[in-house]
Scaffold this active site. Sequence first.
Site, PDB file in Angstrom:
ATOM      1  N   GLU A  92       0.810  -1.225   0.000  1.00 54.94           N
ATOM      2  CA  GLU A  92       0.000   0.000   0.000  1.00 54.94           C
ATOM      3  C   GLU A  92       0.839   1.268   0.000  1.00 54.94           C
ATOM      4  OE1 GLU A  92      -2.971  -0.118   3.059  1.00 54.94           O
ATOM      5  OE2 GLU A  92      -4.023  -1.769   2.112  1.00 54.94           O
ATOM      6  N   GLU A 136      -5.298  -8.669   0.910  1.00 56.36           N
ATOM      7  CA  GLU A 136      -6.004  -8.293   2.147  1.00 56.36           C
ATOM      8  C   GLU A 136      -7.473  -8.069   1.850  1.00 56.36           C
ATOM      9  OE1 GLU A 136      -4.461  -4.983   4.491  1.00 56.36           O
ATOM     10  OE2 GLU A 136      -2.405  -5.596   4.066  1.00 56.36           O
TER      11      GLU A 136
HETATM   12  C1  BG6 Z   1      -4.336  -2.015   5.331  1.00 56.16           C
HETATM   13  C2  BG6 Z   1      -3.001  -2.355   5.890  1.00 56.16           C
HETATM   14  O1  BG6 Z   1      -4.343  -0.657   5.055  1.00 56.16           O
HETATM   15  O2  BG6 Z   1      -5.460  -2.167   6.090  1.00 56.16           O
HETATM   16  C3  BG6 Z   1      -3.035  -3.138   7.179  1.00 56.16           C
HETATM   17  O3  BG6 Z   1      -2.158  -2.964   4.945  1.00 56.16           O
HETATM   18  C4  BG6 Z   1      -4.139  -2.579   8.050  1.00 56.16           C
HETATM   19  O4  BG6 Z   1      -1.780  -3.098   7.772  1.00 56.16           O
HETATM   20  C5  BG6 Z   1      -5.462  -2.818   7.339  1.00 56.16           C
HETATM   21  O5  BG6 Z   1      -4.176  -3.078   9.354  1.00 56.16           O
HETATM   22  C6  BG6 Z   1      -6.661  -2.350   8.098  1.00 56.16           C
HETATM   23  O6  BG6 Z   1      -6.548  -1.007   8.429  1.00 56.16           O
HETATM   24  P1  BG6 Z   1      -6.715  -0.520   9.913  1.00 56.16           P
HETATM   25  O7  BG6 Z   1      -6.426   0.940   9.881  1.00 56.16           O
HETATM   26  O8  BG6 Z   1      -8.127  -0.808  10.287  1.00 56.16           O
HETATM   27  O9  BG6 Z   1      -5.739  -1.297  10.732  1.00 56.16           O
END
Ligand code: BG6
Length: 478
Positions: free
Chosen positions: A170, A378
């Site tokens: 990201e 993800e």
């Molecule tokens: C992504 C990241 O942006 O989203 C993760 O790669 C992150 O590291 C995930 O934890 C969820 O975002 P957040 O802010 O809810 O932890």
Amino acid sequence: MFHKEHDAFPKDFLWGSASAAYQVEGAMSEDGKGESVWDRFVKIPGKTFKGTTGEVAVDHYHRYKEDVRLMAEQGLKAYRFSIAWSRIIPDGDGEVNEKGLEFYDNLIDELLKYDIEPVVTLYHWDIPQALQDKYQGWESRQVIEDFTRYAEILFKRYNDKVNYWVSLNEQNIFIMLGYRMAAHPPNVTDEKRMYAANHIAHLANASVIKRFRELGMKGKIGPSFAYGPTYALDSHPLNQLAAENNEEFNAHLWMDIYVRGEYPSVVWKYLERHDLAPEIKPGDTELLKAGKPDFMGLNYYQTATVEANPLDGVGAGKINTTGKKGTSEASGLPGLYKSAKNPFIEKTDWDWDIDPTGLRVAMRRINSRYQLPILITENGLGAYDDLEEDGSIHDDYRIDFLRNHVKAIQEAITDGVEVLGYCTWSYTDLLSWMNGYQKRYGFVYVDREELDEKELKRYKKDSYFWYKKVIETNGQEL
Ligand code: BG6
């Protein structure tokens, strides 16, 4: 378009799950690990929810065997994790720390013991603090060489064991939150510096992919991109234009460069007119073009709905990091777009839109614009969970979320999109950067609170058993 019947998931589909070093490992300065920018940033008052840090995180560094055993019992096919640069080269550009490498040797061997495919992320936001101090990290071209050297150490060490590599995680998020919103390190709000650092990060990304090719690596490599496809609020032509703008400035600016080595012309013209364009040196374009990935890593959480924003309109708004629904503010780029409320979509407690169809849209757009296979690196739901007295966690809301997203993937496959696998976010609960530990994502509950580590005991959530079945039936039983 609706299909009467869906294609089955490919036989070797990678049913996986993911994490990142800073969010799970802990052991902040053990075995020679150097300081990273996140180790430092979290100490600034007010930056993270209740001042939480990853100093202990969920102690994966010491409990990785237990965590991998849980994965094996569940039947997981792939585990995506990141390597902390500051464990491998504590000061970023000096001596290699053998002890740091050993941790990842052990983790990878443990995964392979159970036939779990390691998916290795080279960089998940934790550049060594020493490089930040020495030359301002991503703002210096020196980082291209240093990052490539670090990557090469890992490529050579794990070429025989790792088939899937993620270059930068990201880039759009760490650059925008780091240099526009001061919500990530290095805590800056400066558009010019943001586009300059972003260009250098692009070169570094291309450089490691180029080196990967030169070394004749046997695996595949690609970046993980946080893509939230844009919808216009309605069919008003100016809102449609705002949606185009949002795609250009929040998606094409990254993915076009990854795949084609070229800035989208609309963005480039805007940067020049606003005196925001980064310096392009001779050889930059050739390097960018030499960094074409094998797949697009897709991190999908939500879509973005936007409308027109006047020149004196809304800029960056407050992010909800407390989990109190409705506390986030509208945000946008004046003259280009601003966020709007989508009336068809429910939100999470952190105000993230829940939109499984958006995942199908994301996959379709990537497929038609870039013609690359997709690895979903993800996808998940951040939510409050309750640990019951008997050790169970009834997270049916997470099961619904994941089920609907898996269905969307199957629909996209049936549409004609090539998908290598699906990694949920996340495997265990972990530190959610700015949102503390209460925003939980895992299949495995970790018993700790923001400021009380307790015993960090692991418990299987209902979603753990649901995913086990999905894997067993290769997605036939959802
Ligand atoms: C992504 C990241 O942006 O989203 C993760 O790669 C992150 O590291 C995930 O934890 C969820 O975002 P957040 O802010 O809810 O932890």
